[in-house]
Design a protein around this motif. Structure first.
Motif, PDB file in Angstrom:
ATOM      1  N   ARG A 340       0.832  -1.199   0.000  1.00 29.90           N
ATOM      2  CA  ARG A 340       0.000   0.000   0.000  1.00 29.90           C
ATOM      3  C   ARG A 340       0.872   1.255   0.000  1.00 29.90           C
ATOM      4  O   ARG A 340       2.032   1.237   0.415  1.00 29.90           O
ATOM      5  N   GLU A 341       0.281   2.366  -0.450  1.00 25.70           N
ATOM      6  CA  GLU A 341       1.039   3.613  -0.558  1.00 25.70           C
ATOM      7  C   GLU A 341       1.595   4.051   0.792  1.00 25.70           C
ATOM      8  O   GLU A 341       2.738   4.512   0.878  1.00 25.70           O
ATOM      9  N   ARG A 355       6.590   3.695  -7.213  1.00 27.90           N
ATOM     10  CA  ARG A 355       5.657   4.311  -8.168  1.00 27.90           C
ATOM     11  C   ARG A 355       4.457   3.408  -8.464  1.00 27.90           C
ATOM     12  O   ARG A 355       3.381   3.897  -8.816  1.00 27.90           O
ATOM     13  N   SER A 357       2.930   1.884  -6.223  1.00 27.26           N
ATOM     14  CA  SER A 357       2.052   2.063  -5.060  1.00 27.26           C
ATOM     15  C   SER A 357       1.548   3.490  -4.937  1.00 27.26           C
ATOM     16  O   SER A 357       1.077   3.896  -3.877  1.00 27.26           O
ATOM     17  N   GLY A 358       1.677   4.271  -5.992  1.00 29.73           N
ATOM     18  CA  GLY A 358       1.093   5.601  -6.021  1.00 29.73           C
ATOM     19  C   GLY A 358       2.036   6.742  -5.720  1.00 29.73           C
ATOM     20  O   GLY A 358       1.633   7.913  -5.798  1.00 29.73           O
ATOM     21  N   THR A 360       5.089   9.346  -6.463  1.00 32.79           N
ATOM     22  CA  THR A 360       5.585   9.963  -7.704  1.00 32.79           C
ATOM     23  C   THR A 360       7.077  10.250  -7.646  1.00 32.79           C
ATOM     24  O   THR A 360       7.597  10.973  -8.482  1.00 32.79           O
ATOM     25  N   THR A 381       3.078   6.146 -12.914  1.00 33.49           N
ATOM     26  CA  THR A 381       2.645   5.622 -11.621  1.00 33.49           C
ATOM     27  C   THR A 381       1.400   4.751 -11.782  1.00 33.49           C
ATOM     28  O   THR A 381       0.646   4.887 -12.742  1.00 33.49           O
ATOM     29  N   GLU A 382       1.212   3.857 -10.836  1.00 31.23           N
ATOM     30  CA  GLU A 382      -0.010   3.087 -10.663  1.00 31.23           C
ATOM     31  C   GLU A 382      -0.400   3.198  -9.191  1.00 31.23           C
ATOM     32  O   GLU A 382       0.382   3.722  -8.384  1.00 31.23           O
ATOM     33  N   THR A 383      -1.547   2.713  -8.836  1.00 28.96           N
ATOM     34  CA  THR A 383      -2.017   2.888  -7.456  1.00 28.96           C
ATOM     35  C   THR A 383      -2.305   1.593  -6.714  1.00 28.96           C
ATOM     36  O   THR A 383      -2.415   1.605  -5.487  1.00 28.96           O
ATOM     37  N   THR A 384      -2.415   0.461  -7.429  1.00 27.86           N
ATOM     38  CA  THR A 384      -2.837  -0.770  -6.759  1.00 27.86           C
ATOM     39  C   THR A 384      -1.711  -1.456  -6.005  1.00 27.86           C
ATOM     40  O   THR A 384      -1.964  -2.281  -5.127  1.00 27.86           O
TER      41      THR A 384
END
Length: 500
Positions: A340-341, A355, A357-358, A360, A381-384
Motif C-alpha cells: 500500500r502507498e 511508483r 504504489s502511487g 511519484t 505511476t499506478e495505485t494498486t
C-alpha cells in the motif's frame, strides 16, 4: 544540522517534517583520525529544494555509542540502524529488532569493520548468534528457501511461516557475499575507485558510476561539458531499457510463461549488444568518468541505436499484448503482492516499487540532475501496488525511456561541442558531498568525503534495492507460497547492490 547523540531523534523528526519527508539514507563514519569521534549521518529528501538535507550526530571518541532509535519514528531507519550496529557498534536504544544484518554467524562479537582501527586486509574468525524470526502456533510450519538457489542467482535465505499455503510471515537473511567495498575504497583517489564503483552491480553500472561522479564533481569548481551530459543520459536510459525489457520477461518466469520469457531475453540481448557498440562492453563500463565521459557516440552509432530501438519497441509491444490477453496470467498477478502507498512511504521505497504504489518519486524530476530538466517525459505511476502495477510501471517507463533516448540523440546530432571531459582540478577535502541518479530500480545515492590528501576517507553507497528489500516481506503476507516467485521478481531486487 549538527546535534548531540541524545538529540538525534528529535532532530530527525524536524528534518523529516514530522515524517512527511522520507529518510533517504543513514550511515556512519569514523572521524577519529581527524581528531573527532564517530558520527551518524542522516539524509532526508527535500523535493522542494531539490536537495538532500543532512543531519549529523557526533559521538565522542571515548564515549558511549548509545542514541535513541529512529525506527519507531521512521520505519525506514530499521535496516540502517542494524547495519550501523554491525559496522560501527552504535546502539539504537529502543530498536525493535537489533539482530545482525550484514555480519553473519562467522564474525566475532565486537567486530566493527568500518572503524579506522580495522585494517582493510584483516582476517577475522568467530561466532555470533543469528536467529530467524518465525511465527509459532498450532498448524503453522516453516518453509526454508535458499540461500543456494536453482539457477544463476546470488545467495539469499528466505524463511516462510505458513498456515497451509498462505504466507503469514517472511524473514529474509541476506548479505551472504558482502564484499566490504566501502572499506576497500578508503585511501584510494576517485579515479582509482572507478574500477570498484563500476562493479558494485552489473545491472546498475551506469547509475552507480554517475552518482559517484556527481559526488566527486561537486567538490570541484569545474563544469561538466554539455555533450558529456548528453552521453551520460543516453547511457543511463539505455541501462534502464535493457533492465526493464529483460525484467518484464523475467517476471513471467515465475509462472513459466515461456513465450514472453524468450521475447524479453531476446530483446535484452539486442539492447546489450547496443551497449557494446557504445562503450565496448555489455554493461556500459568505462564510459562515465569524473568530469565527463571517456568516449563520444558517433553518427553511425546513433543511427544503429535508433534502428534497433524501433525493432525493440515493436516486439515489446507485441510481448505486452500477449501478456495482457492471457486471462490466467492476469489473474495470477492482479491483487498479488500488494504494497500500500502508506507502507511504501513509511519504508521510503524508491523506483518501480514506490511508483506502483502511487508515489511519484523520481530523482530525474525531483532532483533534476544533469539535463533531465530539458527533457519531455512523464513519471509513470499506478495505485494498486500489486505485481500487475509493477509490470505496468515498467511498461510505461520503457515507453518514456524510448522517448528520452530519441530526444537525446536529436540533441547530440545538433551539438557540435568536441569537449567530452573537463579537468576537475584540485578537489575540496574534508567536505561531505553526495550524488544521485535514477537506476532501473530507483534512485542510487553515493556520499563521499576526501581526506587532506584528496583520497577517499569515507564512501557510502545506498543502492535503490536497499530501501526496497524490506517491502518484500510485507508484500507476500496473505498470498500463497507459489506466488512468491512472481512477487519477488516483480520487485527485481538486486543482491549485489546490498552486498557492497
Amino acid at each position: 544540522m549538527l546535534v548531540k547523540p541524545e538529540n538525534l531523534r528529535g532532530a530527525a523528526n524536524i528534518c523529516s517534517d514530522g515524517g512527511k519527508r522520507p529518510l533517504a539514507a543513514m550511515f556512519g563514519a569514523d572521524e577519529t583520525q581527524r581528531g573527532g569521534g564517530l558520527a551518524i549521518y542522516c539524509l532526508f529528501y527535500n523535493a522542494q529544494k531539490r536537495d538532500l538535507d543532512v543531519l549529523k550526530a557526533e559521538f565522542p571518541a571515548d564515549g558511549p555509542l548509545n542514541y535513541p532509535s529512529l525506527t519507531t519514528l521512521l520505519p525506514a531507519a530499521a535496516w540502517y540502524e542494524r547495519e550501523l550496529h554491525d559496522m560501527f557498534g552504535f546502539i539504537p536504544e529502543g530498536h525493535p529488532d537489533l539482530r545482525p544484518l550484514v555480519l553473519h554467524e562467522s564474525f566475532p562479537e565486537g567486530f566493527h569493520p568500518l572503524r579506522k582501527e580495522v585494517a582493510v586486509d584483516c582476517q577475522c574468525h568467530g561466532h555470533r548468534e543469528f536467529e530467524m524470526m518465525t511465527s509459532n502456533g498450532e498448524g503453522l510450519f516453516e518453509v526454508p528457501v535458499g540461500p543456494i538457489h536453482a539457477g544463476i542467482i546470488e545467495p539469499g535465505h528466505f524463511r516462510f511461516s505458513q498456515a497451509g499455503e498462505a504466507m503469514l510471515q517472511l524473514d529474509a537473511k541476506l548479505f551472504f557475499t558482502h564484499r566490504g567495498l566501502e572499506k576497500a575504497l578508503e585511501g584510494k583517489t576517485p579515479m582509482e575507485a572507478m574500477t570498484i564503483i563500476e562493479r558494485i552491480c552489473g545491472a546498475c553500472s551506469v547509475a552507480n558510476t554517475l552518482s559517484f561522479c556527481q559526488a566527486v564533481e561537486k567538490l570541484s569548481e569545474a563544469k561538466v561539458p554539455y555533450r558529456a551530459w548528453l552521453t551520460r543520459t543516453l547511457a543511463l536510459e539505455m541501462e534502464r531499457l535493457y533492465n526493464h525489457v529483460g525484467d518484464t520477461g523475467n517476471i513471467c518466469a515465475g509462472v513459466g510463461f515461456s513465450p514472453v520469457i524468450s521475447m524479453g531475453a531476446r530483446m535484452k540481448e539486442y539492447l546489450q549488444q547496443l551497449n557494446e557498440l557504445i562503450a565496448g562492453n555489455r554493461f556500459l563500463r568505462g564510459l562515465v568518468i569524473p568530469g565527463g565521459v571517456s568516449m563520444d557516440v558517433e553518427e553511425k552509432q546513433l543511427e544503429e541505436i535508433l534502428d534497433v530501438l524501433k525493432e525493440v519497441e515493436r516486439v515489446y509491444a507485441d510481448m505486452v499484448h500477449i501478456m495482457w490477453e492471457q486471462a490466467n496470467f492476469v489473474n495470477r498477478i492482479r491483487t498479488t503482492g500488494i504494497v500500500r502507498e502508506s507502507t511504501a512511504f513509511d519504508l521510503a521505497m524508491v523506483g518501480v516499487g514506490a511508483r506502483a504504489s502511487g508515489m511519484t518519486r523520481d530523482s530525474r524530476k525531483d532532483m533534476g540532475f544533469g539535463i533531465y530538466d530539458e527533457l519531455d517525459f512523464d513519471v509513470v505511476t499506478e495505485t494498486t501496488g500489486d505485481v500487475e502495477a509493477r509490470i505496468k510501471v515498467r511498461v510505461g517507463e520503457v515507453r518514456e525511456s524510448l522517448k528520452i533516448v530519441r530526444q537525446v540523440i536529436s540533441k547530440l546530432r545538433r551539438n557540435a561541442e568536441v569537449e567530452l571531459v573537463v579537468d576537475l582540478g584540485e578537489l575540496r577535502t574534508l567536505e561531505g558531498s553526495w550524488g544521485i541518479s535514477e537506476s532501473p530500480r530507483g534512485d542510487n545515492i553515493h556520499w563521499l568525503m576526501l581526506d587532506e590528501n584528496g583520497r577517499i576517507d569515507r564512501s557510502f553507497i545506498r543502492s535503490a534495492s536497499y530501501p526496497n528489500w524490506p517491502a518484500l516481506t510485507v508484500a507476500v503476507q496473505g498470498d500463497i507460497i507459489p506466488d512468491f516467485p512472481l512477487i519477488n521478481k516483480s520487485f527485481e531486487l538486486c543482491y549485489a547492490c546490498i552486498d557492497r
